[in-house]
Design a protein around this motif. Sequence first.
Motif, PDB file in Angstrom:
ATOM      1  N   LEU A 168       0.743  -1.333   0.246  1.00  0.00           N
ATOM      2  CA  LEU A 168      -0.154  -0.256   0.134  1.00  0.00           C
ATOM      3  C   LEU A 168       0.795   1.060  -0.023  1.00  0.00           C
ATOM      4  O   LEU A 168       0.647   2.244  -0.915  1.00  0.00           O
ATOM      5  N   GLN A 169       2.102   1.279   0.212  1.00  0.00           N
ATOM      6  CA  GLN A 169       3.034   1.970   1.107  1.00  0.00           C
ATOM      7  C   GLN A 169       3.593   2.427  -0.960  1.00  0.00           C
ATOM      8  O   GLN A 169       3.456   3.868  -1.121  1.00  0.00           O
ATOM      9  N   VAL A 170       3.816   1.591  -1.512  1.00  0.00           N
ATOM     10  CA  VAL A 170       4.761   2.537  -2.585  1.00  0.00           C
ATOM     11  C   VAL A 170       3.630   3.023  -3.611  1.00  0.00           C
ATOM     12  O   VAL A 170       4.446   4.347  -3.526  1.00  0.00           O
ATOM     13  N   PRO A 171       2.420   2.523  -3.457  1.00  0.00           N
ATOM     14  CA  PRO A 171       1.547   3.071  -4.558  1.00  0.00           C
ATOM     15  C   PRO A 171       1.538   4.993  -4.245  1.00  0.00           C
ATOM     16  O   PRO A 171       1.255   5.963  -4.964  1.00  0.00           O
ATOM     17  N   ILE A 172       1.088   4.706  -3.071  1.00  0.00           N
ATOM     18  CA  ILE A 172       0.836   6.213  -1.924  1.00  0.00           C
ATOM     19  C   ILE A 172       2.304   6.860  -2.572  1.00  0.00           C
ATOM     20  O   ILE A 172       2.151   8.159  -2.582  1.00  0.00           O
ATOM     21  N   ILE A 173       3.351   6.803  -1.969  1.00  0.00           N
ATOM     22  CA  ILE A 173       4.478   7.118  -2.551  1.00  0.00           C
ATOM     23  C   ILE A 173       4.851   7.674  -3.571  1.00  0.00           C
ATOM     24  O   ILE A 173       5.070   9.122  -4.020  1.00  0.00           O
ATOM     25  N   LEU A 174       4.549   7.000  -4.363  1.00  0.00           N
ATOM     26  CA  LEU A 174       4.812   7.048  -6.348  1.00  0.00           C
ATOM     27  C   LEU A 174       3.853   8.100  -6.603  1.00  0.00           C
ATOM     28  O   LEU A 174       3.776   9.001  -6.978  1.00  0.00           O
ATOM     29  N   LEU A 175       2.507   7.976  -6.087  1.00  0.00           N
ATOM     30  CA  LEU A 175       1.646   9.079  -6.365  1.00  0.00           C
ATOM     31  C   LEU A 175       2.096  10.280  -5.983  1.00  0.00           C
ATOM     32  O   LEU A 175       2.036  11.241  -6.286  1.00  0.00           O
TER      33      LEU A 175
END
Length: 229
Positions: free
Chosen positions: A54-61
Amino acid sequence: QVWRLFTSQTAFLETKDLICAALLIYYFRVFERRLGSKKFASHLLATSLISLGLQVPIILLIRSTGWASYHHGHLPPGPYGLIFPLFVPYLCDIPRMTRTHILGIPITGKTLTYLVGLQVCSTSFPTAVSAFCSIAAGLWYRWNVLRVQDWLAIPDWLARITDMTFGRLLSSSPPADGPMEVRPNDPTPPSEENVTFLTSMGFSRDRVMRALQTTGNNVEAATNLLLQE
């Protein structure tokens, strides 16, 4: 550097975060007693991986918005995915007993745990995002979304190997004083409401009755006694 996705989860940068996290681990030790080591390890494995996912796509966003101040676009270091998902069963399964009120706000035996968790996740905005994703991972696992509890678990062969190695090194003997004895003349009989509440947590009625008689119908103390046994 995909490997840093995993190594960044192994250590905190701030000493205060390490101390608070160790305190939370101490509070959450009851879940290994209740679930058993294998199921508890499966819970940690699943929720940490879901939290990371969950963290990876949020940080990329967030990085795509050009917000460079967000920890340079990196994951905040620390095992948030191991600790914060346990707040979900802590909230849902551990009884809430009000001890006092301050300015009309109820203070329970769980208040300090929530305050320590708030201290850890309020270090910065990235840590708050990690804590939020970790709690979401805890809810995901509890609701068994996509049947994650069935396929994302510790294999039996790995559990046996670790039990024969690390399990023997880390095991300890039971307390010398043993469990508390039942006081048959306790003036406070167990209430049916408390009996129903504790039996719904998976304990047998006989054990619940003995625990409530021992603790004078105190649900919180009876829960701790049942978990210790």
